[in-house]
Every structure is written in structure tokens, then in C-alpha cells.
Design a protein around this motif. Sequence first.
Motif, PDB file in Angstrom:
ATOM      1  N   SER A   1       0.806  -1.212   0.000  1.00 29.28           N
ATOM      2  CA  SER A   1       0.000   0.000   0.000  1.00 29.28           C
ATOM      3  C   SER A   1       0.844   1.270   0.000  1.00 29.28           C
ATOM      4  O   SER A   1       0.358   2.342  -0.374  1.00 29.28           O
ATOM      5  N   THR A   2       2.113   1.177   0.402  1.00 28.94           N
ATOM      6  CA  THR A   2       2.997   2.338   0.429  1.00 28.94           C
ATOM      7  C   THR A   2       3.916   2.385  -0.791  1.00 28.94           C
ATOM      8  O   THR A   2       4.050   3.420  -1.439  1.00 28.94           O
ATOM      9  N   GLU A   3       4.538   1.260  -1.120  1.00 33.90           N
ATOM     10  CA  GLU A   3       5.563   1.235  -2.161  1.00 33.90           C
ATOM     11  C   GLU A   3       5.069   0.737  -3.511  1.00 33.90           C
ATOM     12  O   GLU A   3       5.806   0.738  -4.494  1.00 33.90           O
ATOM     13  N   GLY A   4       3.820   0.271  -3.577  1.00 32.96           N
ATOM     14  CA  GLY A   4       3.254  -0.096  -4.866  1.00 32.96           C
ATOM     15  C   GLY A   4       3.501  -1.537  -5.264  1.00 32.96           C
ATOM     16  O   GLY A   4       3.745  -2.415  -4.428  1.00 32.96           O
ATOM     17  N   VAL A   5       3.468  -1.788  -6.582  1.00 30.09           N
ATOM     18  CA  VAL A   5       3.454  -3.139  -7.124  1.00 30.09           C
ATOM     19  C   VAL A   5       4.827  -3.801  -7.014  1.00 30.09           C
ATOM     20  O   VAL A   5       5.871  -3.130  -7.021  1.00 30.09           O
ATOM     21  N   VAL A   6       4.823  -5.142  -6.912  1.00 28.32           N
ATOM     22  CA  VAL A   6       6.055  -5.939  -6.964  1.00 28.32           C
ATOM     23  C   VAL A   6       6.225  -6.386  -8.417  1.00 28.32           C
ATOM     24  O   VAL A   6       5.594  -7.341  -8.872  1.00 28.32           O
ATOM     25  N   ASN A   7       7.068  -5.692  -9.154  1.00 23.70           N
ATOM     26  CA  ASN A   7       7.179  -5.904 -10.591  1.00 23.70           C
ATOM     27  C   ASN A   7       7.584  -7.324 -10.954  1.00 23.70           C
ATOM     28  O   ASN A   7       7.106  -7.880 -11.958  1.00 23.70           O
ATOM     29  N   HIS A   8       8.469  -7.925 -10.176  1.00 25.70           N
ATOM     30  CA  HIS A   8       8.959  -9.259 -10.508  1.00 25.70           C
ATOM     31  C   HIS A   8       7.822 -10.281 -10.539  1.00 25.70           C
ATOM     32  O   HIS A   8       7.795 -11.180 -11.376  1.00 25.70           O
ATOM     33  N   THR A   9       6.872 -10.125  -9.635  1.00 24.52           N
ATOM     34  CA  THR A   9       5.735 -11.045  -9.616  1.00 24.52           C
ATOM     35  C   THR A   9       4.907 -10.903 -10.888  1.00 24.52           C
ATOM     36  O   THR A   9       4.559 -11.904 -11.534  1.00 24.52           O
ATOM     37  N   LEU A  10       4.588  -9.677 -11.274  1.00 24.55           N
ATOM     38  CA  LEU A  10       3.808  -9.470 -12.488  1.00 24.55           C
ATOM     39  C   LEU A  10       4.559  -9.981 -13.719  1.00 24.55           C
ATOM     40  O   LEU A  10       3.971 -10.647 -14.580  1.00 24.55           O
ATOM     41  N   ASP A  11       5.841  -9.680 -13.810  1.00 25.84           N
ATOM     42  CA  ASP A  11       6.610 -10.085 -14.984  1.00 25.84           C
ATOM     43  C   ASP A  11       6.659 -11.600 -15.134  1.00 25.84           C
ATOM     44  O   ASP A  11       6.650 -12.120 -16.257  1.00 25.84           O
ATOM     45  N   THR A  12       6.701 -12.320 -14.019  1.00 28.28           N
ATOM     46  CA  THR A  12       6.797 -13.777 -14.094  1.00 28.28           C
ATOM     47  C   THR A  12       5.539 -14.390 -14.693  1.00 28.28           C
ATOM     48  O   THR A  12       5.592 -15.442 -15.332  1.00 28.28           O
ATOM     49  N   PHE A  13       4.389 -13.731 -14.524  1.00 27.35           N
ATOM     50  CA  PHE A  13       3.152 -14.246 -15.102  1.00 27.35           C
ATOM     51  C   PHE A  13       3.168 -14.220 -16.633  1.00 27.35           C
ATOM     52  O   PHE A  13       2.383 -14.920 -17.266  1.00 27.35           O
ATOM     53  N   MET A  14       4.046 -13.428 -17.230  1.00 27.76           N
ATOM     54  CA  MET A  14       4.080 -13.356 -18.690  1.00 27.76           C
ATOM     55  C   MET A  14       4.473 -14.689 -19.321  1.00 27.76           C
ATOM     56  O   MET A  14       4.075 -14.994 -20.444  1.00 27.76           O
ATOM     57  N   THR A  15       5.245 -15.483 -18.602  1.00 25.49           N
ATOM     58  CA  THR A  15       5.705 -16.757 -19.147  1.00 25.49           C
ATOM     59  C   THR A  15       5.188 -17.967 -18.366  1.00 25.49           C
ATOM     60  O   THR A  15       5.464 -19.105 -18.735  1.00 25.49           O
ATOM     61  N   SER A  16       4.449 -17.734 -17.304  1.00 28.54           N
ATOM     62  CA  SER A  16       3.987 -18.838 -16.460  1.00 28.54           C
ATOM     63  C   SER A  16       2.559 -19.243 -16.815  1.00 28.54           C
ATOM     64  O   SER A  16       1.729 -18.409 -17.188  1.00 28.54           O
ATOM     65  N   SER A  17       2.269 -20.518 -16.650  1.00 27.66           N
ATOM     66  CA  SER A  17       0.915 -21.039 -16.871  1.00 27.66           C
ATOM     67  C   SER A  17       0.118 -21.134 -15.576  1.00 27.66           C
ATOM     68  O   SER A  17      -1.034 -21.581 -15.588  1.00 27.66           O
ATOM     69  N   LEU A  18       0.703 -20.739 -14.461  1.00 24.71           N
ATOM     70  CA  LEU A  18       0.030 -20.868 -13.174  1.00 24.71           C
ATOM     71  C   LEU A  18      -1.145 -19.904 -13.053  1.00 24.71           C
ATOM     72  O   LEU A  18      -1.217 -18.886 -13.727  1.00 24.71           O
ATOM     73  N   LYS A  19      -2.058 -20.260 -12.153  1.00 22.81           N
ATOM     74  CA  LYS A  19      -3.257 -19.470 -11.895  1.00 22.81           C
ATOM     75  C   LYS A  19      -3.181 -18.834 -10.503  1.00 22.81           C
ATOM     76  O   LYS A  19      -2.610 -19.410  -9.579  1.00 22.81           O
ATOM     77  N   ILE A  20      -3.792 -17.661 -10.388  1.00 26.03           N
ATOM     78  CA  ILE A  20      -4.003 -17.082  -9.059  1.00 26.03           C
ATOM     79  C   ILE A  20      -5.257 -17.725  -8.482  1.00 26.03           C
ATOM     80  O   ILE A  20      -6.312 -17.689  -9.100  1.00 26.03           O
TER      81      ILE A  20
END
Length: 360
Positions: free
Chosen positions: A144-163
Motif C-alpha cells: 500500500s505504500t511502495e506499490g506493485v512488486v514488478n517481478h511477480t507481475l513479470d513472471t506471469f508473462m511466461t507462467s501457466s500458473l493461476k491465481i
Amino acid sequence: MTESLENLRDQIDQLDQRLQDLLNERATLAHKVAEVKIATDPNPVFYRPEREAQVLRRVKERNQGPLDGETMARFFREIMSACLALEQRMKVAFLGPEGTFTQQAALKHFGHAVESVPLGAIDEVFREVEAGAAHYGVVPVENSTEGVVNHTLDTFMTSSLKICGEVELRIHHHLLAGEHTRRDKVTRVYSHQQTLAQCRQWLDAHMPGVERIAVSSNAEAARRLKDEWNALAIAGEMAEELYDLEAVQRNIEDRPDNTTRFIIIGRQDTPPSGNDKTSLMISGKNRPGLLYEVLAPFRDEGINLTRLESRPSRTSNWSYVFFVDCEGHKEDGKLQPVLDKLEAAGNTIKLLGSYPKAVL
């Protein structure tokens, strides 16, 4: 007075026996559920996020006190965790090492009857779950203070996993000292770079001349105090207990409402729970009005967005993908027209998952 106290204690003892009997009865039923699943499905799914969210919501809704609904739900969280372990002992990977807020989030979501496995990087957590070495993974996605964790979002670009779930954790940072720390000789303070940022104002006011050293995690910061006498660390309660440290000052975060959101990643889709979110990754050819074309269908269908982020697509320079969180489930009917409109406009859509909103 003595007789009254003894009578009350007798009543508590009788209630404890009834509670114990009921808990074992519930565990027996959970074991029977596992037997039915195994008999009817060659690849049964034992953990059902939507079912657990529904149970916890009902616990909070029907609670009459004096215990508050959150406390009661936490009790049931642990009961369900222990019962699920009778069906299947789950292995949950998390961004480590031990003592991090991510481990705390994993235990808050799954309870303590799981095997939690620390890994050194976000992409390692994804790989562990993709390979089937862990049933689920827990990674941070935004603060809520520092914003998004970019590494997590970027990993979804190549991953087949679901939230398949989310958990929100109120973050409290403590200034910690080790057994050998000479508090009048402190020259440096260790912590993760995001934690140092979240405590910047406090450090400026109270430790202006002390060097701030960013390390890989708050737990690593706490571990370093074992061998140093002129340093302090900023970390949470799990690290404080794990490394047997003492708090010099508690709750030094600049914002008292500092909260981090974590997501649960798995290999299967999650059915509707009745109060859900959906996460999407949307990409399209860079053109005038692209962002408007992405957002307009949600407005037209009356669907509320809870988050919007853009990240470089990694396919070409100055090309971006949009990460969108919205209210609702992909199966509830309202979202499908949005997906149809987005695809008709030439966009590529990747459904990252529909899952229950955080209950705890």
C-alpha cells in the motif's frame, strides 16, 4: 467466591471436553470427504479455496461475541488446516528465507498444518509449483505504500500458473537488536530495500547518521545480527522470534496502515465463492486510444476495477501489457461480454485467475 470460581472452572472443563469431541468429529468427517474424493476422482483436489472462503465468511457473519469475528475466523482457519492435513499434507512454497512476511502470509492463509518451504526468489516459487514439487506458492504482489512488486507481475508473462487466492497482511516493522549489540555504538542498520523505504521518515528523524544497508530480506537482516555488535535490523515479529532478538522500538513504519497483498498461485482454476476477484493480463498493438479501449468495456458492463498496472511486454521496445484486477468471477456472466469486446478489438487476453477476495 471460591465455590463460584470452582463452578466456573468446572463449566470450562466440560466445555473443553465438548469442544474436543466436536473437533474430532469434524476431523472424522474431513477424512471421509477425502475417501469420497479418492473414490470418485483419479486426481482429486483436496484444497478448495472457494469452499474455505465461504466457511470463514459464515463464521464472521454469525459470530455473536464476545470474541470478535476476525479472532473467531482465525480459530477456524487452524481447525480447517488441521483437518485438511488428514486429507492431504500440503506443501506451500514461499519467498524466503524463514521469518519473512511472506511466510507469515502463507501461514495466515493456509494455517500451520502445512509444510512451508522457503525459496530464494519469486521465479523459484513459480517453478516449484509448476513442477509439482509444491502444491501452492505464496508471493507478494503489491504494498500500500511502495506499490506493485514488478517481478511477480513479470513472471506471469511466461507462467501457466493461476491465481487461486489472496491474503492481506498488515505490516509492522520493528527495530531489533541482537545479544551482542552495543546500542550506543550502532553505525549501520540492515533491512530489505522496501522496508527501509517504508521506514524512511522514522529513520531520518531518529537515526540520521546511521548507514542503511539493503539486504535480500528482513530475515537476512535479522540473521546478520548474530555476528555483529554495531548493527541493528528492521524486521517483523517472526524474524524477531526466530533469531531471538530484542525490540529496541516497535512499529517504526511511516504509515500505520501499511499493508502488503500476497497472492496464492496454483495449477488449477478456482470455482466461484460468491465474493470474488479476477486478474487479467491484456496486451494489444500500441495505438491511440488503446488504454481507453481496454477500460471502456469494464465501465460499460458496470464492473469495478481494483487495480491497473502496465509493464513492458518484453517483445519489443515501448510495447506494454496491462495487468487488471476487477471484481467478480469469470463464470458469473458479467465478465464474459468484457472479454469478448477486448478480443474483438484485437487485444490478447490472458486470464490469470478468478479467486475469492481475502477473508482474513
